[in-house]
Design a protein around this motif. Structure first.
Motif, PDB file in Angstrom:
ATOM      1  N   PRO A 175      12.155   4.781   4.126  1.00 24.49           N
ATOM      2  CA  PRO A 175      11.189   4.164   3.334  1.00 24.49           C
ATOM      3  C   PRO A 175      11.902   3.132   2.467  1.00 24.49           C
ATOM      4  O   PRO A 175      13.067   3.056   2.454  1.00 24.49           O
ATOM      5  N   SER A 176      11.344   2.075   2.265  1.00 30.55           N
ATOM      6  CA  SER A 176      12.282   0.797   1.353  1.00 30.55           C
ATOM      7  C   SER A 176      11.746   1.353  -0.355  1.00 30.55           C
ATOM      8  O   SER A 176      10.529   1.217  -0.609  1.00 30.55           O
ATOM      9  N   THR A 177      12.761   1.253  -1.102  1.00 30.90           N
ATOM     10  CA  THR A 177      12.530   1.257  -2.295  1.00 30.90           C
ATOM     11  C   THR A 177      12.185  -0.208  -3.225  1.00 30.90           C
ATOM     12  O   THR A 177      11.865  -0.400  -4.307  1.00 30.90           O
ATOM     13  N   LEU A 178      12.551  -0.948  -2.080  1.00 32.22           N
ATOM     14  CA  LEU A 178      11.987  -2.464  -2.840  1.00 32.22           C
ATOM     15  C   LEU A 178      10.380  -2.776  -2.748  1.00 32.22           C
ATOM     16  O   LEU A 178       9.969  -3.386  -3.544  1.00 32.22           O
ATOM     17  N   ASP A 179      10.053  -2.306  -1.430  1.00 32.21           N
ATOM     18  CA  ASP A 179       8.587  -2.761  -1.188  1.00 32.21           C
ATOM     19  C   ASP A 179       8.191  -2.057  -0.278  1.00 32.21           C
ATOM     20  O   ASP A 179       8.727  -1.844   0.886  1.00 32.21           O
ATOM     21  N   ALA A 180       7.122  -0.882  -0.335  1.00 30.13           N
ATOM     22  CA  ALA A 180       6.442  -0.085   0.557  1.00 30.13           C
ATOM     23  C   ALA A 180       6.181  -0.935   1.650  1.00 30.13           C
ATOM     24  O   ALA A 180       6.395  -0.158   2.932  1.00 30.13           O
ATOM     25  N   ASP A 181       5.764  -1.907   1.678  1.00 33.17           N
ATOM     26  CA  ASP A 181       5.393  -2.647   2.916  1.00 33.17           C
ATOM     27  C   ASP A 181       6.644  -3.063   3.671  1.00 33.17           C
ATOM     28  O   ASP A 181       6.438  -3.415   5.161  1.00 33.17           O
TER      29      ASP A 181
END
Length: 334
Positions: free
Chosen positions: A274-280
């Motif tokens: 998962p990205s903590t900056l942007d879910a996309d």
């Protein structure tokens, strides 16, 4: 089920097998300093895993190779972003393997003492760092739109990941203590049970906090079931240990590891990072996977090869199933 989902499950299975088997290896290495009182007892502990430790590491190699082939984007991001901790783990595993083999090559006390220290530290450090790594994978890391890790090594040392490292460290030590009680005779067997009790109680507290935190942040119904199984299995392992039922205690400590790692993968899916900056910007089983053709070939090869490897490893454990003690050490000096 689509093939990329199948391979997510298979990779989870490989990591579960690795932590179940290598977990007590790491625990035994740590216990060479915490449990053994003299050189003969250190040799007893090392001999309990002597025939199997290298086979256990095959699960790690297979998990890494399967990730590279099935999810190349995941592999590239993981090994570039986590380069330093994974390098430390790799170096530790190399030194640890050398230490097992070289320790008895010379009779000098300082030579053996140095290699014994290497076994201890190269068991303790990976046991901690694997928890830190998987804690970050589940929690999420700073990935940009190109699926590149844009954080630094200090971002990986967050409270959640550090707690995960403490959980794996204590859990593997508990798993190793139970295995030592199962595989030894004499005074060391009783002390292994007492060590298992102490480390198991510490593990229970740390694991409960970590699992509840995970469930609150990312859990669902399936992960809740896995969490309950983890806690129940750990409690039952402690009870079996106190009842001197080492076989049951070891099996239940293994169930604890299996359920805990299963919970982590359940909370992760369908993401793989998962990205903590942007879910996309998160890596998922879909955007990180290889082509269907590649996955199909891998699946058929796995169907043929995996049962043979597992049967052979099971046979190894059966052959070396006997207990050992200091009376079986012909020359305690080595």
């Amino acid at each position: 089920m689509e093939l990329h989902n199948v391979w997510f499950v298979l990779i989870a299975f490989l990591w579960i097998g690795y932590f179940f088997l290598e977990g007590f290896d790491f625990g035994i290495g740590i216990l060479t300093r915490l449990l053994a009182r003299d050189r003969a007892e250190k040799r007893v502990l090392i001999n309990t895993i002597g025939p199997v430790w290298d086979g256990n590491e095959v699960w790690l190699l297979t998990a890494g190779g399967a990730t590279f082939a099935a999810f190349p984007e995941w592999y590239a991001t993981l090994f570039s972003g986590f380069y330093l901790p994974l390098l430390v783990i790799l170096v530790c595993l190399i030194i640890r393997g050398v230490a097992f083999e070289y320790r008895v090559k010379r009779p000098e006390e300082h030579w053996q003492r140095n290699w014994e220290a290497a076994i201890f530290w190269t068991s303790l450090i990976p046991a901690f760092l694997w928890g830190v790594a998987f804690g970050n994978i589940v929690r999420g890391v700073k990935l940009d739109a190109e699926f590149e890790y844009v954080g630094n090594v200090w971002d990986l040392l967050n409270p959640y990941a550090l707690l995960g490292g403490l959980v794996t460290l204590t859990l593997f030590t508990f798993h190793g203590a139970v295995f030592a009680a199962l595989k030894t005779v004499g005074d060391i067997r009783g002390r292994a049970r007492r060590t298992a009790l102490r480390t198991g109680l510490i593990t229970a507290v740390l694991a409960l906090v970590f699992l509840v935190w995970t469930q609150i942040e990312r859990g669902d119904g399936a992960s809740l079931v896995a969490m309950v199984v983890t806690v129940a299995a750990l409690a039952a392992a402690l009870v079996a240990n106190q009842a001197e039922r080492e076989g049951w205690s070891f099996a239940l400590s293994g169930v604890t590891i299996v359920a805990a790692v299963t919970m982590l993968f359940l909370t992760l899916f369908p993401n793989v990072m998962p990205s903590t900056l942007d879910a996309d910007w998160s890596l998922t089983v879909t955007n990180a996977s290889s082509s269907d053709y590649t996955l199909t070939i891998m699946t058929w090869l796995t169907v043929i090869a995996a049962p043979l490897v597992m049967v052979y490893q099971g046979w190894t454990y059966w052959v070396f199933r006997q207990r050992i003690g200091t009376q079986h050490i012909a020359d305690p000096v080595h």
